[in-house]
Design an enzyme around this catalytic site. Structure first.
Site, short mmCIF file in Angstrom:
data_model
loop_
_atom_site.label_atom_id
_atom_site.label_comp_id
_atom_site.label_asym_id
_atom_site.label_seq_id
_atom_site.Cartn_x
_atom_site.Cartn_y
_atom_site.Cartn_z
N ASP A 123 1.03 -1.50 0.60
CA ASP A 123 0.26 -0.07 0.04
C ASP A 123 0.87 1.21 -0.02
OD1 ASP A 123 -2.99 1.02 0.32
OD2 ASP A 123 -1.50 1.98 1.81
N TRP A 124 0.75 2.11 0.69
CA TRP A 124 1.60 3.20 1.04
C TRP A 124 2.49 3.35 1.47
CZ3 TRP A 124 1.54 8.06 -1.00
CH2 TRP A 124 0.89 8.73 -1.25
N TRP A 163 -13.15 4.52 -3.54
CA TRP A 163 -12.33 3.89 -1.95
C TRP A 163 -11.45 5.68 -1.96
CZ3 TRP A 163 -11.00 2.79 2.32
CH2 TRP A 163 -10.40 3.07 2.84
N ASP A 249 -7.63 -8.42 -3.90
CA ASP A 249 -7.88 -6.60 -3.56
C ASP A 249 -8.63 -6.46 -4.88
OD1 ASP A 249 -6.65 -3.80 -4.05
OD2 ASP A 249 -5.25 -4.67 -3.16
N HIS A 278 -5.85 -7.04 -0.11
CA HIS A 278 -5.75 -5.98 -0.25
C HIS A 278 -4.04 -6.32 0.83
CE1 HIS A 278 -3.86 -2.01 -0.46
NE2 HIS A 278 -3.93 -1.73 0.24
#
Length: 299
Positions: A123-124, A163, A249, A278
């Protein structure tokens, strides 16, 4: 700058997370802002796993992987981004930017003098983390990459837009409920651990900002850095890489990760987890074990 600090008692008795907290508050350019990190450090460790969480999670996300990595004799460091977990939380949403987060992590790695790093991202943790090695002077030697991307100003599809709007319309996003939906196997107590850092809405500026910062349009902050990162991974990277993908995901799943695999020089075919979503780390033990076997750290 108004800054909130989550009370220590909010982190008491979290299931599966008995790690002692570590703090640093003198990072250059961030003096006075306290950053929390897990640091499992066996004696004589010659390798460090640097594990970066993403939105809206914190070091707790890696609790299933930390002991596996540590069992190989390596040091395992899991920092929380400012605005998340046990780290301090500036109240003003506008404080948070791509560069605000990225520069903090570069300073963190330098301050702890982490060497021979296996970078673990999702993710980030990947959007930011995949831009770090090119400016860390050879400190990163290996990569474990899970559901993430290197955005350079192009759309990520309808799923991401939905999202982004979902979070924008929920300034007090319920992180526990989100994680329970994404990872149905979590217990109620485990899901609540993701809400623990946020006693109320004022603590969630960082959570609100991350989706708005993803570079899906030209001209957004960080694009020059991510474009440079894409070139680094495609043309300069010489380390070993391991990729794992949560197939369920809907945004950063198999199609996006297949493109990322082609971008990362020498990246082998990914380990695809059919039942994972995810937050791949919540299915993390087999991923950690497979990566250690791939790298030859264990037989």
């Amino acid at each position: 700058m108004e800054v909130l600090r989550t009370p220590e008692e909010c982190f008491d008795n979290l299931p599966g997370f008995s790690y002692s907290p570590n703090y640093i508050d003198d990072l250059r350019g961030y003096e006075g802002l306290r950053v929390h990190y897990v640091d499992e450090r066996p004696k004589d460790a010659i390798r460090t796993f640097l594990c970066l969480p993403g939105e809206p999670t914190w070091a707790y996300l890696y609790r299933r992987m930390i002991p596996v990595f540590a069992s190989s004799g390596a040091r395992v460091v899991v920092p929380d981004w400012l605005g998340f977990g046990g780290s301090d939380k500036p109240v003003d949403d506008s404080v948070y930017s791509f560069d605000f987060h990225r520069e903090m992590m570069l300073e963190f790695v330098e301050r702890l003098d982490l060497q021979n790093v296996t970078l673990v991202v999702q993710d980030w943790g990947g959007i930011l983390g995949l831009t770090l090695p090119m400016d860390l002077n050879g400190r990163v030697s290996r990569l474990i990459v899970m559901n993430t991307a290197i955005p350079v100003g192009e759309p990520l599809g309808d799923g991401f837009q939905a999202w982004k709007e979902y979070v924008a319309n929920r300034p007090n996003l319920n992180c526990a409920a989100l994680m329970k939906r994404a990872c149905p196997h979590l217990s109620e107590a485990e899901a609540l651990a993701y809400e623990a850092p946020f006693p109320d809405q004022r603590y969630k500026a960082g959570v609100r900002r991350f989706p708005q910062l993803v570079m899906i349009q030209p001209g957004m902050g960080g694009i020059e850095t991510t474009m440079r990162a894409r070139l680094f991974w495609a043309e300069v990277w010489e380390g070993e890489s391991f990729m794992a993908v949560g197939a369920k995901d809907p945004v950063l799943g198999v199609p996006v990760m297949s493109q990322l695999q082609k971008t990362i020089r020498g990246c082998p075919e990914p380990m695809v987890l059919a039942e994972a979503g995810h937050f791949v780390q919540e299915w993390g033990e087999p991923v950690a074990l497979a990566s250690l076997k791939f790298f030859g750290d264990i037989s």
